[in-house]
Write an enzyme that holds these catalytic residues in place. Structure first.
Site, PDB file in Angstrom:
ATOM      1  CG  HIS A  28      -1.635 -10.419  -2.610  1.00 20.78           C
ATOM      2  ND1 HIS A  28      -2.327 -11.286  -3.408  1.00 20.78           N
ATOM      3  CD2 HIS A  28      -1.981  -9.182  -3.044  1.00 20.78           C
ATOM      4  CE1 HIS A  28      -3.051 -10.612  -4.283  1.00 20.78           C
ATOM      5  NE2 HIS A  28      -2.858  -9.328  -4.083  1.00 20.78           N
TER       6      HIS A  28
ATOM      7  CG  ASP B 240      -6.395  -6.719  -4.296  1.00 21.59           C
ATOM      8  OD1 ASP B 240      -5.798  -7.782  -4.072  1.00 21.59           O
ATOM      9  OD2 ASP B 240      -6.385  -6.149  -5.392  1.00 21.59           O
TER      10      ASP B 240
ATOM     11  CG  HIS C 242      -7.781  -9.881  -7.897  1.00 15.71           C
ATOM     12  ND1 HIS C 242      -7.851 -10.983  -7.078  1.00 15.71           N
ATOM     13  CD2 HIS C 242      -6.655  -9.225  -7.531  1.00 15.71           C
ATOM     14  CE1 HIS C 242      -6.809 -10.997  -6.263  1.00 15.71           C
ATOM     15  NE2 HIS C 242      -6.070  -9.936  -6.511  1.00 15.71           N
TER      16      HIS C 242
ATOM     17  CG  ASP D 218      -1.757 -10.089  -8.100  1.00 17.22           C
ATOM     18  OD1 ASP D 218      -0.702 -10.359  -8.695  1.00 17.22           O
ATOM     19  OD2 ASP D 218      -2.019  -8.956  -7.670  1.00 17.22           O
TER      20      ASP D 218
END
Length: 908
Positions: free
Chosen positions: A351, A16, A14, A126
């Site tokens: 996010h 980010d 994941h 997420d």
């Protein structure tokens, strides 16, 4: 379980792009991870698959540094070993606009075209809650599933099991949108790292798999068990093939496979025999204690949300429609520039970025990206409006002589519009190319006589206006076929009321010399503290709050516009008011009130509060942050030392206004606090409505019984509305994404204007002093009373229009094929909210999109003035459909289901 067991192990990371490290530090780690992935896949054919987090931007980020790896990467993707798409980035769902989400899907698909394959997986690992229209957006994208980690029980804080009162019986469920669209939902009940770091050692693997198999079976509806082999920024597990062999040896009753989402879905669907629970609408973790929802990221670093709203609005609501119409008069539609501008903007939409929950370096870089995207959009707007304006027939102004300065006003909203427009015009120019000296040029421009001027429309009617002389100004043209052309000019700023512009329409005016005197209506000021037009009356009190009367119904709203201030000892993710703290308000605090504008089209009162508030939290907060005290358990209080908070509020009423506009400016020098504006509705209702992605969602005023958090804030986009029998109040905003309907007996709407905190939060201590948001801030809202039906009354349309700036363009007196007034399309349907107009990159057709705001079926009858136009219904991916001609009345009609997102392609 009676079914055979199959463990699908899906390798992923994941990613980010930026979060607790600045972007480039994460970027370096990404390069290392991708290098390792490619090397491992080349060396070990048993390391079969890798899912690239659902976002194609990873490809861009990697190849930016490693362009020589492109061919190797392309082959692995083409062979199906690396799965890419469907998104460009993994966006936050509630803080990005409807059209931004559509562009995200479109550009993700566009990026995958070069690789020849796309992963049709609705991936939301997420995302901080999910909007209700997600199933419909997935179905329109050819995706029948959604994988997500938050929003539905049985997950609690950090996705640990909370209790037995589940919303879904299994980790698999049916998720249904408001329009009836259904997708297979897969909840990461044990998080998207439940198959992380699989042991190779037999003893370790035995304990690992006994635990992991039991954990997954606790929620799974079949024997198809999903294990996510990765986590945030997780390097790949190079020895996974060996670990799988160990698992097979230990558990011969279980089939272990290095799998893909596509293969997992096939096996899951083939083995489903249980009735799955159905979950409807948005997923916001409302069946939890309310402390771990991350909802207050909606108010962290409000300035980012405001910049985002500006950037989204200028791209989707101004630049795209203007460029679409410019293409009809011969201008090339700049697909490449739009893709670049949207990508640059969307790089701020993950996010951890748009939510404002990263370290300070991340958000500094975001400001630059917002500027870059906006500058591209503004350039498109300038080119497009000029092309359209030059095609408008302005010959009706020729009778005013050479001094006439025509200008075109554009309404790029989807509703008829009236309102106050400001435009800067060059009353006269002298170009340096004409051989004048600088001294002579400046002298002649200073001597321009601006007296005896008027504003007229194309029919010769005089329009009331005000003029500000901006004096001598330097300017320049950048022609396509010449060197830059500098000039000096005499510039003026005109403000006037534009009335009744058609949806997606124009109206043409001119600044002329002539003895034309418009009728001057009565002042909108009926007292030193009273504003009044034909439908609204506003009366201010000595503390700056006001009473609003809707003259159509007689409904009176009192105590509007009080400001509230509380301490905040939480973090960028969540708000926490100090225990026992008394909330401060401006109720009863004397304010300075004066008239600052009294014109034919608008009147404005200025309210100034000088307010002493605590300077920060006390020293205990520093201790609790360093000690990683979970924020609901903190005991810090506010400091006894105070600092001045000066708030200057402009309260304006337009002559044709359906609402009251508020603009508040303040210089924040306090820390660890929250500032809100309060609007009591006094409506008797248990629900309220808020603008969300392609939906006006209904939410309960009182949270579920599990909710323990004293605060019940929520996300909004354009507005929030509380309505009762025969009356309602809509509060629109520009980039203020957090609100709360207070449980105070008055159903007060509280809109967050600022939230100032000093740490990131989450899994460690990351100081973020810039999240205290010290300095000057300006916020804007519109207060819109109505008859209790926000759709039928037009209140919601007014709130949507509040998001969209007027556009104007100076031009000359010339012939043209475009009428000086009117629009290319017309439609009438109050239930349908217009969302966008653009040109399809695939077909070159015009794409118009609406969504049905209501629960009843509707009908769209689209009228076109384009000769020989044909139309078809399509999806958000803009595939070409079966063409149908507009009928002999120039109409194209079709039904629209409740809550349907409708896209129409028009081939002109």
């Amino acid at each position: 379980m009676t079914q055979s067991r199959k463990a699908h192990i899906i390798s992923h990371t994941h990613w980010d792009r930026e979060w607790y490290l600045p972007y480039e530090k994460h970027h370096v780690r990404l390069i290392q991870l991708m290098d390792q992935l490619l090397e491992t896949m080349e060396k070990d054919s048993e390391y079969r698959y890798f899912f690239l987090d659902g976002q194609t931007i990873i490809l861009e980020d990697y190849l930016q540094v490693r362009p020589e790896k492109k061919e190797q990467l392309e082959k692995l993707i083409h062979d199906g070993r690396i799965q890419i798409g469907p998104w460009y980035i993994l966006q936050d769902a509630f803080l990005t606009s409807s059209e931004a989400n559509v562009r995200n899907m479109q550009i993700g698909h566009q990026d995958t075209e070069a690789y020849g394959t796309i992963s049709k997986i609705g991936y939301f690992p997420d995302t901080f809650g999910l909007v209700g229209q997600t199933p419909q957006l997935m179905k329109q994208s050819g995706i029948d599933n959604a994988f997500f980690g938050r929003g539905v029980k049985p997950t609690g804080f950090n996705n640990t099991v909370s209790d037995g009162d589940f919303e879904s019986s299994f980790s698999e469920l049916v998720w249904e949108g408001p329009d009836g669209s259904k997708v297979l939902g897969i909840l990461f009940a044990n998080w998207y790292s439940n198959g992380n770091e699989v042991p190779v050692d037999e003893e370790e693997a035995k304990a690992y798999w006994e635990r992991k198999l039991a954990d997954a079976e606790k929620y799974a509806s079949t024997g198809q068990l999903l294990y996510m082999n990765g986590c945030d920024h997780q390097p790949i597990q190079c020895d996974l093939p060996e670990a799988i062999q160990t698992a097979k040896k230990l558990h011969p009753d279980t089939e272990f496979v290095h799998s893909t989402f596509a293969d997992y879905l096939v096996d899951l669907k083939n083995n489903m025999s249980q009735d799955l629970s159905s979950v409807q609408g948005e997923l916001r973790s409302q069946r939890t204690d309310g402390w771990g929802t991350l909802v207050n990221t909606a108010s962290a670093r409000v300035y980012l949300k405001q910049m985002n709203q500006t950037g989204q609005s200028i791209l989707e609501k101004v630049a795209e429609p203007l460029a679409s119409f410019a293409s009809l008069v011969g201008q090339e539609y700049p697909h490449h520039l739009f893709t670049y501008a949207w990508k640059t903007l969307m790089q701020n939409h993950p996010h951890d970025s748009i939510c404002g929950c990263s370290v300070d370096e991340v958000h500094r870089e975001m400001v630059t990206r917002f500027d870059k995207s906006r500058h591209v959009a503004e350039s498109i707007v300038d080119d497009s409006k000029k092309a359209i304006a030059e095609a408008v027939d302005t010959t009706s102004f020729a009778k005013w002589g050479e001094s006439a300065v025509p200008f075109v006003v554009f309404n790029t909203t989807g509703w008829k519009r009236s309102g106050t427009v400001t435009v800067e015009l060059d009353a006269e120019r002298l170009y340096f190319r004409d051989g004048y000296s600088l001294e002579e040029t400046s002298r002649r421009m200073k001597e321009v006589d601006l007296s005896g001027r008027a504003v007229v429309d194309s029919e010769g009617n005089s329009v009331a206006f005000t003029m500000e002389d901006l004096g001598l100004q330097f300017g320049y043209d950048l022609p396509d076929d010449k060197f830059r052309q500098p000039y000096m000019c005499r510039r003026v700023k005109l403000t006037l009321e534009a009335k009744d512009l058609s949806a997606l329409g124009i109206k043409t005016y001119a600044f002329v010399k002539g003895d034309v005197k418009p009728a001057v209506p009565a002042s909108l000021l009926t007292g030193d503290r009273v504003l009044e037009n034909g439908i609204l009356k506003v009366e201010l009190t000595s503390d700056g709050s006001f009473t609003l009367t809707d003259k159509r119904s007689g409904q009176v709203f009192r105590d509007l516009g009080v400001y509230e201030n509380t301490g905040d000892i939480g973090n960028e993710y969540m708000f926490k008011q100090p225990e026992g703290e008394e909330t401060l308000t401006t109720k009863g605090l004397d304010a300075k009130i004066r008239i600052v504008e009294d014109t034919p089209y608008r009147a404005t009162l200025e309210v100034t509060h000088e307010w002493e508030i605590p300077v920060s939290a006390d020293e205990k907060l520093d201790e609790e942050q360093i000690e990683l005290i979970y924020y609901p358990q903190r005991k810090a209080q506010r400091s006894s030392e105070t600092v001045m908070l000066s708030i200057r509020t402009l309260i304006s009423l337009n002559r044709e206004g359906k609402g009251i506009e508020l603009e508040a400016t303040f210089n924040n020098q306090a820390k660890d606090h929250r500032l809100r504006a309060l609007f009591p509705t006094d409506m008797e209702t248990s629900v309220h409505h808020a603008d969300s992605m392609f939906e006006i969602v209904s939410r309960n005023n009182v949270p579920a019984k599990e909710w323990e958090n004293p605060s019940n804030t929520a996300h909004q986009q354009a507005f929030v509305d509380v309505s009762g029998e025969g009356a309602g109040l809509t509060v629109a905003n520009l980039g203020l994404n957090e609100y709360e309907v207070l449980r105070d007996g008055r159903n007060t709407i509280a809109v967050t204007m600022l939230r100032a905190v000093g740490e990131l939060g989450d899994w460690g201590y990351f100081p973020t002093p810039e999240a205290q948001c010290l300095g000057v801030h300006t916020v804007r809202m519109e207060i819109i009373p109505h008859n209790g039906d926000g759709i039928a009354s037009g209140a919601y349309a007014e709130a949507y229009q509040f998001q969209i700036p007027w556009t104007a363009c100076q031009t000359g007196v010339h012939e043209g094929k475009v009428s000086p007034n009117g629009a290319a399309f017309e439609w009438e349907n109050e239930e349908l909210a217009f969302s966008s107009l653009k040109i399809s990159r695939k077909s070159g057709d015009l794409m118009l999109r609406w969504f049905n705001m209501g629960a009843a079926p509707a009908e769209l009858t689209l009228q076109s003035k384009l000769t020989g136009a044909q139309a078809y219904k399509t999806t958000i991916l803009e595939e070409t459909g079966a063409l149908q001609p507009f009928n002999d009345r120039g109409e194209f009609s079709l039904p629209v289901k409740p809550y349907e997102i409708l896209t129409i392609g028009v081939k002109a």
